[in-house]
Every structure is written in C-alpha cells, then in structure tokens.
Motif scaffolding. Structure first.
Motif, PDB file in Angstrom:
ATOM      1  N   ARG A 113     -11.412  -5.690   4.666  1.00 54.66           N
ATOM      2  CA  ARG A 113     -10.996  -6.836   3.861  1.00 54.66           C
ATOM      3  C   ARG A 113     -10.473  -7.919   4.798  1.00 54.66           C
ATOM      4  O   ARG A 113      -9.798  -7.606   5.792  1.00 54.66           O
ATOM      5  N   LEU A 119       0.822  -1.210   0.000  1.00 53.12           N
ATOM      6  CA  LEU A 119       0.000   0.000   0.000  1.00 53.12           C
ATOM      7  C   LEU A 119       0.856   1.259   0.000  1.00 53.12           C
ATOM      8  O   LEU A 119       0.433   2.307  -0.497  1.00 53.12           O
ATOM      9  N   LEU A 150      -8.461   3.561  -1.876  1.00 51.62           N
ATOM     10  CA  LEU A 150      -9.889   3.228  -1.797  1.00 51.62           C
ATOM     11  C   LEU A 150     -10.099   1.772  -2.178  1.00 51.62           C
ATOM     12  O   LEU A 150      -9.661   1.330  -3.239  1.00 51.62           O
ATOM     13  N   GLY A 151     -10.791   1.056  -1.333  1.00 50.74           N
ATOM     14  CA  GLY A 151     -11.133  -0.331  -1.629  1.00 50.74           C
ATOM     15  C   GLY A 151     -10.057  -1.329  -1.280  1.00 50.74           C
ATOM     16  O   GLY A 151     -10.302  -2.529  -1.387  1.00 50.74           O
ATOM     17  N   THR A 152      -8.891  -0.892  -0.869  1.00 50.01           N
ATOM     18  CA  THR A 152      -7.800  -1.836  -0.614  1.00 50.01           C
ATOM     19  C   THR A 152      -7.757  -2.317   0.832  1.00 50.01           C
ATOM     20  O   THR A 152      -7.191  -3.368   1.114  1.00 50.01           O
ATOM     21  N   ILE A 201      -6.784  -7.973   6.281  1.00 50.98           N
ATOM     22  CA  ILE A 201      -6.217  -6.733   6.825  1.00 50.98           C
ATOM     23  C   ILE A 201      -6.424  -6.728   8.342  1.00 50.98           C
ATOM     24  O   ILE A 201      -7.515  -7.045   8.827  1.00 50.98           O
ATOM     25  N   ALA A 245      -5.916   6.435  -4.016  1.00 49.20           N
ATOM     26  CA  ALA A 245      -5.517   5.143  -4.590  1.00 49.20           C
ATOM     27  C   ALA A 245      -5.759   3.999  -3.604  1.00 49.20           C
ATOM     28  O   ALA A 245      -5.809   2.842  -4.014  1.00 49.20           O
ATOM     29  N   ALA A 280     -15.249  -0.492  -0.576  1.00 42.83           N
ATOM     30  CA  ALA A 280     -15.533   0.929  -0.761  1.00 42.83           C
ATOM     31  C   ALA A 280     -16.980   1.275  -0.441  1.00 42.83           C
ATOM     32  O   ALA A 280     -17.272   2.393  -0.014  1.00 42.83           O
ATOM     33  N   LEU A 295       1.484   1.735  -3.627  1.00 44.80           N
ATOM     34  CA  LEU A 295       0.271   2.170  -4.323  1.00 44.80           C
ATOM     35  C   LEU A 295      -0.031   3.639  -4.043  1.00 44.80           C
ATOM     36  O   LEU A 295      -0.400   4.392  -4.942  1.00 44.80           O
TER      37      LEU A 295
END
Lengths: 101, 370
Positions: free
Chosen positions: A60, A13, A48-50, A63, A46, A54, A16
């Motif tokens: 997730r 991340l 977002l959603g990781t 995580i 960037a 979202a 990213l």
C-alpha cells in the motif's frame, strides 16, 4: 529453518490485530518483506489487505518498512532483510507514512 | 419495541448509542475502531444483533467488521473487493479516462430477510454482495458494465455508490444511486440495471437533462409506499411516484434546495425531512441556523424545525448517510453533523436535543428500533 522475527506495528494495526506494539512471527526460510508479511497475515488474518493488496501483494502506498535505521521500503520484496532482523536482534518496523502538520 | 440503538460512523471511529423508548437519556459506547474512518454501519433487519461496519483508512485500506451481539464485540471479516472482469474506465475530473479503482465501501445494506446477505456500495462505483456474513464479497458487475458507465464522472467526494434501497414488496427490485451518475433500478436482485433519471435537471453538466451524469446525493423510500421515492440531488429535492420512472421537483419553499440527506417519517409516508445546506461551495447550513425542514404533504410545502437546534453561529454540514428515522410512535429522527454533534428528536422533529456534542466529524447515522 524457522526464524523468530520481531515486527513493530503501527497503532491502528495493533488495534485491528488485537496485539501490542511488538509482535513475534515465525518465518520459514529467507527473511524478506514478503515472508515476514506472509507470516504476519497468517497469524493475524485481520491484517490481510492492510499493508499490501491481498491479491497483487503490492505494498500500500503509505506503508513503509524500516529496520536497523535504514529504509527498505523500495527494496525488492524478496530481497533478504538485514541479518539483525532475521536473527530477531532488531525489529522490522512497519510504518504508516507520517501525516498532519 | 423497547428502545433504540444508534449506529454512528465518524472520521475517527464508530459509536453505539442506546436509549429506551422515551429517547431522552442515552448511553454512549465507543469509539470502536478508533482512528479509522467509519463510513457506515448498519444492522440486519432479520437479526438486529448482526451489525456490519465499513472501516477504512488512507494508509491501511478497507476493513470490514461484523458484530453478532449488537455492537458490543466485533470481528474483522473479508475485505477483498475485486471487480469482476476487465475494469475499463470512467471519466476523471479533467474528462480523461480513468481506470476503475476500488477505494472504499461507502454504504452497507443488509438483506431484509437474511442476516448473512449484505449489499455494499463502493467507490469507484460498483455493487458488491456477500452471502456468507461478510467473509467473501462478489461484484454484481452488471451495474459497472452498464452502457453509460464509461461516461460516469466522480462528484467532489469521489465516484461513490452511496444509496441502496431494497423494495420490501418486490423481492428482487432494488435501487441504487451514484454521485455523479444518477439513479438505477434493478428488477432481478442487482444483476441487470436501467438508469432512471428522467425529469432530473442539473445545470452543472453540459446537457442538463441528460440520461446520466446527475449528482444524486440520496434517495429514500417508505415501505408502505414503495412506488414513491424522494431524492436530495446536488441541487433540487425531487420526487417520483412511479418507481423512479419519472421525477419532478418538490423543493417548494425551501430556503435552498442544495443538501445531502432526505428521509421519511416511519409512521407517515408523506412526511419527509431534509436539511438544506447553503450551496455546493458553502457546505454549511444557511444563515448560521441549523434547521431541519419537514413536509407533511410529500414535498413542496416545507416547515422549519428549530426547537432545540442552534439558531445562530452554526456552520455545520450534514452528510448524505447521516440522518435516520426510527419506527417508534411517534417516530424519532436523528442526524449527525460535521461538527460532531448527534441530534435526536423523539417526536417526529418537533423538538430536538443533542445526544452528544463533540464527536469527530459524523459520516453516517443509522437507527435500529429494538
């Protein structure tokens, strides 16, 4: 009142988002998992959603959130994080669950 | 045309390889997005400097990347893939009903004339499209809500929509393929679909010639002969001469007709390439020999191409999106392996050389003729 919170990101991340290991975000109000992630995603779209879905905001599965040598992953997302995190003294560590043998 | 650019997706990042028209010496850049799975990259036919990439991770989910400078720099764009409406269920491996669940983007297919428009094939199988350069993605739900969709079951790699073909002569005609549902054709740009699997026979499903349930691995079309389609199915190499209405087998003298890739020489629509793989339980090439097979007759009669490829102790696989052809003359052919080699032939397959030997497992190879 805005509080400066330190967050440590996993390597993937960091790449990213184009940042180093330790980033500082400004959180308005209570310092919780939700408010920190909101601030992170606002500063670094960037991401977002990781870390969480979202739309549903569900974490997730691989995580995890550590701070002050404790695992806060399964705490309610609106529960306050430790005062040391809120004060910027200790970072919130965002961890990708360990893999490999 | 002055050269070519290869876009290589691997298990641990993307690589961009460029060469001049001789296609002998290569410059390799990467890894981009190091550590992430790059299922697919593809450039826009309307603007070759516009490239899209699907970046994903079991930890961090789906990210979409866009380059406006031929892969030198990248920016993350929209990554929300939300099914349009109730998701319903498809079949799971144990025949139970399993809710549709987005996992990743398998394949990107940019519009032939609009660099901002891209189709995305995803797992669990559905078709998405962006019209704003990847910022927002909307599902074309007519496919996922097709009457047989509740019976679709995943192949071993998942229920992936892996092939998207746009017909350059019929503006709104397109084809997609799903493992393990089969081939579908749309005449209205992806809004509505019909399954097109007549002639396929698959012994691993209860009814071998069922209308749906076939594990199609890849289909290919040559723009000069858009009514002709070639298919590498789980087992069997197939051909259709009528826009996928009917299929017939063209495996001919292949040593095995299991495989993943199929592609067509850019300068000859009857010259077809496949890479036979031993079997579905042995995902490596037969007899330790890496051989591309070429038919110059549109199938049935195949010749082994071996010059420059390892002919002993080789046990690699070549995945469905990992072969590409350029449109130079003679046409170049490229493929990447599970062992991290990327091979190039600048002469239509007659001779081969490795561009690189030691990348992570190659998931996809695309080529742009510049």
């Amino acid at each position: 009142m805005n509080q400066q919170v330190h967050v440590v990101l996993p390597r993937n991340l960091q790449i990213l988002a184009g940042v180093g290991r330790d980033v500082e975000v400004s959180v308005d109000g209570d310092v919780t998992q939700r408010s920190v992630l909101d601030a992170l995603e606002a500063d670094y779209p960037a991401l977002l959603g990781t870390m969480r879905d979202a739309k549903s905001k569900q974490r997730r599965p691989m995580i995890r959130f550590f701070a002050c040598e404790e695992d806060f992953t399964n705490e309610p997302i609106d529960a306050p994080l430790p005062a040391e995190v809120a004060s910027g003294k200790e970072p919130l560590l965002i961890i990708g669950a360990i893999a490999g043998g | 045309m002055s050269g070519v650019r290869l876009l290589v997706g691997t298990k641990k990042g993307a690589f961009v390889m460029t060469s001049d028209g001789a296609r002998k010496k290569w410059t390799i850049e990467g890894p981009h997005f190091a550590g992430w799975e790059i299922y697919h990259l593809k450039g826009s036919p309307a603007d070759p400097n516009r490239i899209y990439a699907s970046q994903s991770s079991g930890w961090f989910g789906q990210v979409m990347q866009r380059s406006n400078d031929g892969g030198k720099t990248w920016e993350a764009v929209g990554n929300q893939f939300v099914y349009d409406g109730p998701t319903g269920t498809h079949k799971w491996y144990d025949d139970s009903d399993h809710p549709w669940d987005f996992k990743r983007v398998w394949h990107l297919e940019p519009s032939l004339d609009d660099p901002d428009k891209v189709f995305a094939g995803v797992e669990d199988a559905a078709l998405f499209v962006t019209s704003d350069g990847g910022q927002t993605w909307n599902e074309q739900a007519g496919l996922r809500t097709y009457p047989t969709a509740s019976t679709w079951a995943p192949g071993a790699g998942g229920l992936g929509l892996h092939t998207i073909i746009l017909d350059p002569t019929q503006k709104d005609r397109m084809y997609i393929a799903i493992s393990a549902a089969g081939v579908f054709r749309s005449e209205d740009g992806g809004k509505t679909w019909t399954q097109r699997n007549l002639g396929l026979k698959s012994n691993h499903i209860p009814d071998p010639d069922a209308e749906t349930g076939h594990c199609v691995h890849r289909i290919a079309m040559h723009p000069a002969k858009p009514n002709v389609l070639f298919m590498q199915k789980h087992w069997d190499v197939m051909r259709s001469d009528d826009c996928a209405d009917n299929w017939h087998e063209i495996s001919g003298n292949l040593p095995t007709d299991f495989g993943f890739v199929v592609d067509i020489n850019a300068n000859d629509p009857d010259t077809v390439y496949v890479i036979p793989i031993t079997s579905d339980s042995h995902h490596f090439v037969p007899e330790g020999k890496l051989r591309v097979y070429r038919s110059k007759t549109g199938g049935d009669d195949w010749e082994a191409l071996t010059k420059g490829l390892p002919q002993k102790d080789c046990y690699v696989n070549v995945l469905r999106d990992a072969m590409a052809v350029d449109s130079m003359d003679p046409s170049g052919v490229y493929f990447g392996t599970s062992g991290g080699q990327v091979y190039a032939s600048p002469d239509g397959g007659d001779t081969w050389d490795a561009i690189v030997h030691d990348l992570p497992q190659v998931l996809s190879v695309e080529v742009q003729t510049l």
